[in-house]
Design a protein around this motif. Sequence first.
Motif, PDB file in Angstrom:
ATOM      1  N   GLU A 121       0.683  -1.382   0.029  1.00 42.62           N
ATOM      2  CA  GLU A 121      -0.013   0.075   0.095  1.00 42.62           C
ATOM      3  C   GLU A 121       0.865   1.273  -0.271  1.00 42.62           C
ATOM      4  N   ALA A 122       1.941   1.295   0.806  1.00 42.68           N
ATOM      5  CA  ALA A 122       2.786   2.360   0.700  1.00 42.68           C
ATOM      6  C   ALA A 122       3.524   2.627  -0.434  1.00 42.68           C
ATOM      7  N   ILE A 123       3.751   1.526  -1.187  1.00 42.23           N
ATOM      8  CA  ILE A 123       4.562   1.682  -2.423  1.00 42.23           C
ATOM      9  C   ILE A 123       3.394   2.418  -3.616  1.00 42.23           C
ATOM     10  N   ARG A 124       2.295   1.751  -3.605  1.00 42.23           N
ATOM     11  CA  ARG A 124       1.499   2.253  -4.331  1.00 42.23           C
ATOM     12  C   ARG A 124       0.980   3.800  -4.238  1.00 42.23           C
ATOM     13  N   SER A 125       0.837   4.146  -3.093  1.00 45.18           N
ATOM     14  CA  SER A 125       0.581   5.556  -2.444  1.00 45.18           C
ATOM     15  C   SER A 125       2.048   6.626  -2.939  1.00 45.18           C
ATOM     16  N   LEU A 126       3.158   6.043  -2.919  1.00 47.25           N
ATOM     17  CA  LEU A 126       4.190   6.932  -3.105  1.00 47.25           C
ATOM     18  C   LEU A 126       4.366   6.812  -4.673  1.00 47.25           C
ATOM     19  N   GLU A 127       4.290   5.699  -5.447  1.00 43.74           N
ATOM     20  CA  GLU A 127       4.409   5.664  -6.740  1.00 43.74           C
ATOM     21  C   GLU A 127       3.418   6.673  -7.412  1.00 43.74           C
ATOM     22  N   ALA A 128       2.181   6.922  -6.797  1.00 39.77           N
ATOM     23  CA  ALA A 128       1.068   7.702  -7.399  1.00 39.77           C
ATOM     24  C   ALA A 128       1.392   9.471  -7.266  1.00 39.77           C
ATOM     25  N   GLN A 129       2.083   9.443  -6.117  1.00 41.91           N
ATOM     26  CA  GLN A 129       2.724  10.772  -5.667  1.00 41.91           C
ATOM     27  C   GLN A 129       4.001  11.294  -6.536  1.00 41.91           C
ATOM     28  N   VAL A 130       4.844  10.260  -6.625  1.00 43.59           N
ATOM     29  CA  VAL A 130       6.113  10.698  -7.435  1.00 43.59           C
ATOM     30  C   VAL A 130       5.671  11.141  -9.051  1.00 43.59           C
ATOM     31  N   GLN A 131       4.772  10.136  -9.488  1.00 44.80           N
ATOM     32  CA  GLN A 131       4.261  10.148 -10.812  1.00 44.80           C
ATOM     33  C   GLN A 131       3.642  11.556 -10.986  1.00 44.80           C
ATOM     34  N   LYS A 132       2.813  11.865  -9.865  1.00 49.02           N
ATOM     35  CA  LYS A 132       2.278  12.947 -10.031  1.00 49.02           C
ATOM     36  C   LYS A 132       2.998  14.432  -9.998  1.00 49.02           C
ATOM     37  N   ASP A 133       3.971  14.281  -8.895  1.00 53.99           N
ATOM     38  CA  ASP A 133       5.002  15.451  -8.695  1.00 53.99           C
ATOM     39  C   ASP A 133       6.509  14.762  -8.958  1.00 53.99           C
ATOM     40  N   PRO A 134       7.288  14.870  -9.988  1.00 51.01           N
ATOM     41  CA  PRO A 134       8.644  14.127 -10.051  1.00 51.01           C
ATOM     42  C   PRO A 134       9.627  14.741  -9.221  1.00 51.01           C
ATOM     43  N   MET A 135       9.501  16.079  -8.614  1.00 49.41           N
ATOM     44  CA  MET A 135      10.396  16.735  -7.705  1.00 49.41           C
ATOM     45  C   MET A 135       9.967  16.357  -6.221  1.00 49.41           C
ATOM     46  N   ALA A 136       9.089  15.524  -6.149  1.00 52.36           N
ATOM     47  CA  ALA A 136       8.731  15.151  -4.568  1.00 52.36           C
ATOM     48  C   ALA A 136       9.900  14.433  -3.971  1.00 52.36           C
ATOM     49  N   LEU A 137      10.756  14.979  -3.441  1.00 45.59           N
ATOM     50  CA  LEU A 137      11.936  14.326  -2.818  1.00 45.59           C
ATOM     51  C   LEU A 137      11.757  13.678  -1.925  1.00 45.59           C
ATOM     52  N   ALA A 138      11.146  13.865  -0.827  1.00 43.72           N
ATOM     53  CA  ALA A 138      11.050  13.198   0.272  1.00 43.72           C
ATOM     54  C   ALA A 138      10.056  11.665  -0.141  1.00 43.72           C
ATOM     55  N   SER A 139       9.133  11.923  -0.919  1.00 48.29           N
ATOM     56  CA  SER A 139       8.573  10.816  -1.476  1.00 48.29           C
ATOM     57  C   SER A 139       9.221   9.635  -2.106  1.00 48.29           C
ATOM     58  N   ARG A 140      10.102  10.529  -2.978  1.00 51.72           N
ATOM     59  CA  ARG A 140      11.147   9.877  -3.608  1.00 51.72           C
ATOM     60  C   ARG A 140      11.904   8.833  -2.712  1.00 51.72           C
ATOM     61  N   TYR A 147      11.526   0.295  -1.853  1.00 55.87           N
ATOM     62  CA  TYR A 147      11.715  -0.657  -2.940  1.00 55.87           C
ATOM     63  C   TYR A 147      13.016  -1.563  -2.344  1.00 55.87           C
ATOM     64  N   LYS A 148      14.019  -0.909  -1.514  1.00 56.62           N
ATOM     65  CA  LYS A 148      14.900  -1.638  -0.778  1.00 56.62           C
ATOM     66  C   LYS A 148      14.586  -2.597   0.131  1.00 56.62           C
ATOM     67  N   LEU A 149      13.587  -2.314   0.807  1.00 55.94           N
ATOM     68  CA  LEU A 149      13.247  -3.328   1.851  1.00 55.94           C
ATOM     69  C   LEU A 149      12.457  -4.417   1.216  1.00 55.94           C
ATOM     70  N   THR A 150      11.780  -4.309   0.111  1.00 55.70           N
ATOM     71  CA  THR A 150      11.048  -5.355  -0.148  1.00 55.70           C
ATOM     72  C   THR A 150      12.053  -6.029  -1.656  1.00 55.70           C
ATOM     73  N   GLY A 151      13.322  -5.431  -1.856  1.00 55.57           N
ATOM     74  CA  GLY A 151      14.270  -6.441  -2.583  1.00 55.57           C
ATOM     75  C   GLY A 151      14.036  -5.828  -4.100  1.00 55.57           C
TER      76      GLY A 151
END
Length: 968
Positions: A121-140, A147-151
């Motif tokens: 759920e966290a990944i889906r939410s963050l992917e949507a945020q980064v797609q909407k705002d590519p300069m969302a540095l904290a979300s990135r 991604y690292k945590l899930t390999g």
Amino acid sequence: MRFQRGFRIRLGSMLSWLRGKRGITAVGLWLITSTQATASPPQKTKPQPVMDATQATEATLPPFRYEGPLGPALTLLRQGKPQQAKGLLEKLRATTKDAKLRDDLESLLAESLMRQGQLPEAIRSLEAQVQKDPMALASRMTLGEAYKLTGQRDKERAIWNGFFDDHDAEKLDMKDCRTVRLLGQAAYYLGSYQDSYEQLNSAMELAKEQKRIDELVLSALALSELRIEKYEVGYAEVSVKEALRRDPQNPDAKALFARIKLEQGNDVSAATELIDEALAIHPQHPLASQLRAEILIDNEQYEEALAVVEPQLAKNGYDLAARALRAGALWLLDRRKDFEEEKAETLRRSPLYSQFYRIIAERLQVQHRYEDQVVLLEEAVQKNPKDFYALGDLGRAYAQLGDDERSHQTLLKAWKGDRYNRRTFNLLDLYEKHHQKTYKVITADIDPNKPGKGGLRLRVHKDEEALLVPLLVPLVQAEWIEFSRRYGFAPKLPISLELYKEPDNFSVRTFGLPSADPGMLGVTFSRVVTGRSPGQGKLPWGLMIWHELGHVFALELSKGRVPRWFTEGLSEWETEQLHPSWSRRTHAEVAAALRDGKLLSLADLNVGFTRARSQSHVVVAYHQAALSIGYLARRYGFAKIVQALRMFGDGKRTKEVLETISGISIEKLDEAFRADLRKQLAPYEGTFFVRPTDYADSEGLKLQIRNAPQTAKLHGLLAVAMIRSGGDPAEVAGEVAVARKLDPRCKEAILADAELHQKLGKKAEAEKLFQELISVGGDGFDARQRLGDLYAAQKKIPEAIKEYERAKLLDPDRSEPYERLAAIYEQEKRDDDALRELGRAAELDFSDDKILMDLVEKYAEKKRGKEVIKYGDLALYLIPYREKLRTLMAEAWLGIGQPGRAKAHLQASQKLLPEVSEVEEEDVPKLQAARKRIDALQSQANQMKAQPFSGPETLLDVARKRAGLPLP
């Protein structure tokens, strides 16, 4: 600036729970850390520094608190309430329009999901945020960590490289402290450590300028993690203290500081206090809980460790460090099916999580499971060949099993992938510069009855070979034969002994870092012993060898499962059996623990090692362990000690083992042991004494005073600590005044006051105070010894002698009264009395080379060869490289008709003399005279016919007789 793009594997085990910060994992409780490497590079390329010595100098600021609309959610996350934080953040979503604020909000919202184990759920939410705002540095950043945590390695690396690309395209605001911090963290994840350090340090400076305390704290903690990861723990303490100064109630900072306390010297007590403080703020804090579980596992409290980590996993199944620690406890409990299930579940969640193996391997090393450690690390490397930390750990693990070639090759691979790892660098430097150029490996027969079979592998400095090997090999052979017979067991061969002339070489070989505790003489890894050689100066190398080889038998027979207290106590007891002077002189401390009801149960003795407040407390733990083994051996026979080792090897635990070999409950065994101790410690009963363990933990003492300021004894002990450590006399007097106001008869305060006046030269006042101490029930060694010193200084010799004789009776362990009496008798020309007292002092303090040499020289002057041999033999296992000692011993052996024994010492004497070119011109005649004397003694030895040997027995004679070997 163009960044270096190097791949890295995160040392930390999991996402930390404050934005942009990550957890770290222990290097290991065996590690003695250092802030920098001191060696030269093995491949002409130094590991680049990743820190400086920046110190905080600003005044302490007001208490930190989160500001702005996200403040309440951040506070909830800080308190370990992710569900409530998520609810608040979701409400703010609809009204938050500012892009940077929305970025932080989405990052925190995802983090609240991650804390609850909701990674998809966290990944889906963050992917949507980064797609909407590519300069969302904290979300990135948070997405990359997810991604690292899930390999998901490719996606993770794309995130970190995106930060670099934006930097190169000048899309980043490098004047914004938040942006610079996130860039530094991206560099960290890519393995660009120097770049990471520079950016995190810049972020701290910008945060100070912009008065962003939250960012300053985050940057300081990220920098601290980097420093710990690269073994710069002293500097990590600087930056974590900076964070705590700005934000004293930050649970992440407290947990990280606890990690530092463990790394700096295994200060479990201080670490535990910090862990408690972190958990009081955040009851499920991941790193604090991880450290608590590690401490419990290292203390063999495996079930208790499971009780810590399993609730963590119920809340967050992606707490991978908790999973690894659970698996480690299961392994050590021999629950292999459960272990395999946990491993499968962990790797299902994070297929590339090779840190799983390294976390467990660290715990296995602490528990002496060296072969198991290698198996796991090999699996880690197979799982992830680019885990350069696992490669480095595996290289060190091979070395601990004596496989230097595989160690070297593995370390080369680790170094090629990570040129910032100081431990890898130092070990390669040791191999390639020192081992290959200045040390020599020698194979010798470990069993003299089986010539040519080898079994003993020695590494010694080339300069020491001719002097050390003739002393070392017979000692090892005698111990090997005797122990093999007595234990009914012989460890696998070869046994490796590596004795290092340079302190840093010993430290690097043992821990990977220079500058180990100078009090540490040797360490046993399975069948490999590393130690300090006599070339380092005065040290009881013979005792060390006997002690450490004892560990080899205990570890092998128990399959590495013997508790630390048992193997340390057994080795301490074994050295005392060989020579009575090779024993602890801390009976007073044990007596005090018995008197005060603080003596640990035999079932809990490991706590004395793992949770000691100071080095003095560790010394007492060793002594109690030795006394415990001594009691068990005397009461039930040595066969029961061997049975205990075999039971440990079968997986039995301390309580069950002790109850089985004794046939009684642990409570009754404790009672019997304490009754036996009371008889041994009768001289201390009813006497007053203050020993280092009473005040060595000065910080703990101050804390007790804060909690109980009206306790006179605590103030008195602090005053004693201050006066004995050279404290300000005015401050000492102040503590004395406080204590005596609370209790005019406070013995500790009177003692401190008397010692203060004695130090200030106020003899009459000091004498009056010592007499007062005796009158209020404080009679004991401290008062009598110091009264003796006062009287001796005033030439009141009869009075001084009387007090010293009383001091002897009140503490039979102490050598000082004997030394003082020897000095008095020498002045009075009572030579035999002086030598008698000095001899007893030498037996009580076998590490005092001055006393031993005084005895050797004075008995040589009197032509009393047997006494020369007696005390010279003690000195031989402390200072064997003294030409005068070896020459006098040769002369003494000749005096009793033993030319063969004399020749060995004469050969050593010849080697120990310098060349004429190495001495000052005025010393040449002295050197020539010494050579002439040795030549004359050699000629005498060649012409002498050996007489029947009638003693005195040397330490090696005793060892060989016990082993059933003929005397030389």
